[in-house]
Design a protein around this motif. Sequence first.
Motif, mmCIF file in Angstrom:
data_model
loop_
_atom_site.group_PDB
_atom_site.id
_atom_site.type_symbol
_atom_site.label_atom_id
_atom_site.label_comp_id
_atom_site.label_asym_id
_atom_site.label_seq_id
_atom_site.Cartn_x
_atom_site.Cartn_y
_atom_site.Cartn_z
ATOM 1 N N LEU A 1 -10.158 0.615 5.619
ATOM 2 C CA LEU A 1 -9.807 1.028 4.261
ATOM 3 C C LEU A 1 -9.094 2.373 4.283
ATOM 4 C CD1 LEU A 1 -9.866 0.947 1.196
ATOM 5 C CD2 LEU A 1 -12.256 1.693 1.271
ATOM 6 N N ALA A 2 -9.597 3.303 5.094
ATOM 7 C CA ALA A 2 -8.951 4.614 5.207
ATOM 8 C C ALA A 2 -7.528 4.473 5.733
ATOM 9 C CB ALA A 2 -9.775 5.521 6.121
ATOM 10 N N THR A 3 -7.341 3.597 6.707
ATOM 11 C CA THR A 3 -5.996 3.355 7.247
ATOM 12 C C THR A 3 -5.054 2.885 6.149
ATOM 13 O OG1 THR A 3 -6.883 2.788 9.425
ATOM 14 C CG2 THR A 3 -4.666 2.011 8.923
ATOM 15 N N ASP A 4 -5.531 1.986 5.296
ATOM 16 C CA ASP A 4 -4.697 1.464 4.214
ATOM 17 C C ASP A 4 -4.360 2.544 3.190
ATOM 18 O OD1 ASP A 4 -4.775 -1.012 5.401
ATOM 19 O OD2 ASP A 4 -6.408 -1.758 4.160
ATOM 20 N N LEU A 5 -5.336 3.382 2.854
ATOM 21 C CA LEU A 5 -5.094 4.444 1.878
ATOM 22 C C LEU A 5 -4.097 5.465 2.418
ATOM 23 C CD1 LEU A 5 -8.746 4.964 0.601
ATOM 24 C CD2 LEU A 5 -6.830 4.040 -0.707
ATOM 25 N N VAL A 6 -4.225 5.803 3.693
ATOM 26 C CA VAL A 6 -3.283 6.739 4.309
ATOM 27 C C VAL A 6 -1.883 6.124 4.347
ATOM 28 C CG1 VAL A 6 -2.675 7.903 6.471
ATOM 29 C CG2 VAL A 6 -5.034 7.959 5.644
ATOM 30 N N ALA A 7 -1.814 4.842 4.679
ATOM 31 C CA ALA A 7 -0.515 4.163 4.709
ATOM 32 C C ALA A 7 0.130 4.167 3.335
ATOM 33 C CB ALA A 7 -0.695 2.728 5.205
ATOM 34 N N GLU A 8 -0.672 3.933 2.325
ATOM 35 C CA GLU A 8 -0.153 3.876 0.961
ATOM 36 C C GLU A 8 0.379 5.230 0.508
ATOM 37 O OE1 GLU A 8 -2.243 3.401 -3.329
ATOM 38 O OE2 GLU A 8 -2.645 1.802 -1.901
ATOM 39 N N ARG A 9 -0.336 6.293 0.844
ATOM 40 C CA ARG A 9 0.073 7.624 0.378
ATOM 41 C C ARG A 9 1.151 8.245 1.255
ATOM 42 N NH1 ARG A 9 -1.467 11.963 -2.736
ATOM 43 N NH2 ARG A 9 -0.976 13.993 -1.844
ATOM 44 N N GLU A 10 1.036 8.068 2.562
ATOM 45 C CA GLU A 10 1.902 8.796 3.483
ATOM 46 C C GLU A 10 3.049 7.957 4.031
ATOM 47 O OE1 GLU A 10 -0.431 10.915 6.420
ATOM 48 O OE2 GLU A 10 -2.102 11.086 5.012
ATOM 49 N N GLY A 11 3.075 6.666 3.678
ATOM 50 C CA GLY A 11 4.183 5.831 4.110
ATOM 51 C C GLY A 11 4.116 5.425 5.559
ATOM 52 N N VAL A 12 2.918 5.442 6.134
ATOM 53 C CA VAL A 12 2.742 5.020 7.523
ATOM 54 C C VAL A 12 2.758 3.502 7.571
ATOM 55 C CG1 VAL A 12 1.217 5.183 9.533
ATOM 56 C CG2 VAL A 12 1.334 7.061 7.900
ATOM 57 N N ARG A 13 3.153 2.949 8.706
ATOM 58 C CA ARG A 13 3.184 1.492 8.866
ATOM 59 C C ARG A 13 1.810 0.912 8.560
ATOM 60 N NH1 ARG A 13 6.530 -2.058 11.478
ATOM 61 N NH2 ARG A 13 5.592 -3.962 12.231
ATOM 62 N N ARG A 14 1.762 -0.079 7.699
ATOM 63 C CA ARG A 14 0.496 -0.605 7.213
ATOM 64 C C ARG A 14 -0.086 -1.680 8.113
ATOM 65 N NH1 ARG A 14 3.271 -0.008 2.213
ATOM 66 N NH2 ARG A 14 2.110 1.252 0.733
ATOM 67 N N ARG A 15 -1.406 -1.698 8.148
ATOM 68 C CA ARG A 15 -2.118 -2.870 8.632
ATOM 69 C C ARG A 15 -2.277 -3.813 7.434
ATOM 70 N NH1 ARG A 15 -7.221 -0.296 11.968
ATOM 71 N NH2 ARG A 15 -6.035 0.902 13.483
ATOM 72 N N PRO A 16 -2.838 -5.010 7.631
ATOM 73 C CA PRO A 16 -3.087 -5.881 6.474
ATOM 74 C C PRO A 16 -3.905 -5.151 5.421
ATOM 75 C CG PRO A 16 -3.425 -7.077 8.504
ATOM 76 C CD PRO A 16 -3.205 -5.637 8.889
#
Length: 382
Positions: A356-371
């Motif tokens: 979940l943290a990975t997804d939130l960071v991806a959403e805010r910082e534009g990092v490549r997303r996991r599912p």
Amino acid sequence: MLTVHVLALPDMMGAVSLVLADAPDVEVELRTNNLREVLGYRFADSDHLLIIDDRLLSANPGLVGSVAALPCQKLLVGNLKEADTARRALTLEAVNLLGDRELAGELPRLLASLQEPPEAPRDGLVLSVYSAKGGVGKSTVALNLAWALALQSSQAVALVDCDPLGDIGAMIQDKPGATVADAVRGIRNGLDPEKTIQSLHRVKGLNLTILPAASTLAESELVDAEGLDTLIRLVRSHHAYVVMDLPTGLTDLNLTAMDLSSRIMVLAAPERVTLGTVSRGLDLLSQFYGDRIAVALNRADSDTGLSQAEAADILGMGITMVLPSGGAGPVRAANRGRPLVLAEPKNPLARALLGLATDLVAEREGVRRRPRRWLGAKVGTR
């Protein structure tokens, strides 16, 4: 208006001048091929741009440091295939390095980008963890989600325990200095906001700040809605992510925290009584906070005789995400004074919260997303 100065040999001076002649809102103040003239020039503003022909620096290596010290922005133009050109660009802290054959195409775009207004600083993403029923693992989720965010992102994370009976400090066997009550009192007494932030407890080795609950109920009574509002706004302005552990009930303090939240994670468990209580709270919350609400079913894999679809029907709202039971892992971790994501990172609950943290960071910082887990398919609908 962007003020530009050009330090270049005649052939490059001509090419740059052609581009500048057609560039809107650009004023050329100095054109020269004399390095020492530039070093003696008084730049009126640090936003001025100095375009530099790298051949002049290559011929005068002893002056590169002096050029780097000039109070202006620098753009280096040179041979991109030469390693020394790149090194000089780094020494200059240049805004960019352009190839000498790219001027006509790249320089106009760069000039336009330098004239764009700076992006206003963004307040942090505020995530409240709430449940209308106690005992559903709310503090465990809040603590480990904040820790997971700090592990996944290099940006600042804050964990705020808004529960008067909160025990996040005890869960990590830590004794942070300033509490929520201390911070509110300091703000009320006119303490400088920066000093308030500096007084908060920072976890060693992580960009994570923890603001625990007041140490006594009497202290917690010092925290009113206005004070909490001011504190959350202050913490939000200094942290990219703010996780708040909210108490049960719909008090003024809780509603104040929710008003300032980007997301409200409403936690439930697959137990009929708990689901009924949470459902009644959701009926009210959904009227005010709508799509900010995400229902999380904790311990979703527990053998309680209720399926996820049945749980969604009782809630009357779709389940946004499911969290597996961590078994005895959360208790073991708390007894050791460590968050689960550190003590047992392979625990199913730890892995879910790290995801979940990975997804939130991806959403805010534009990092490549996991599912996506946070905005994934829902179970059931209202």
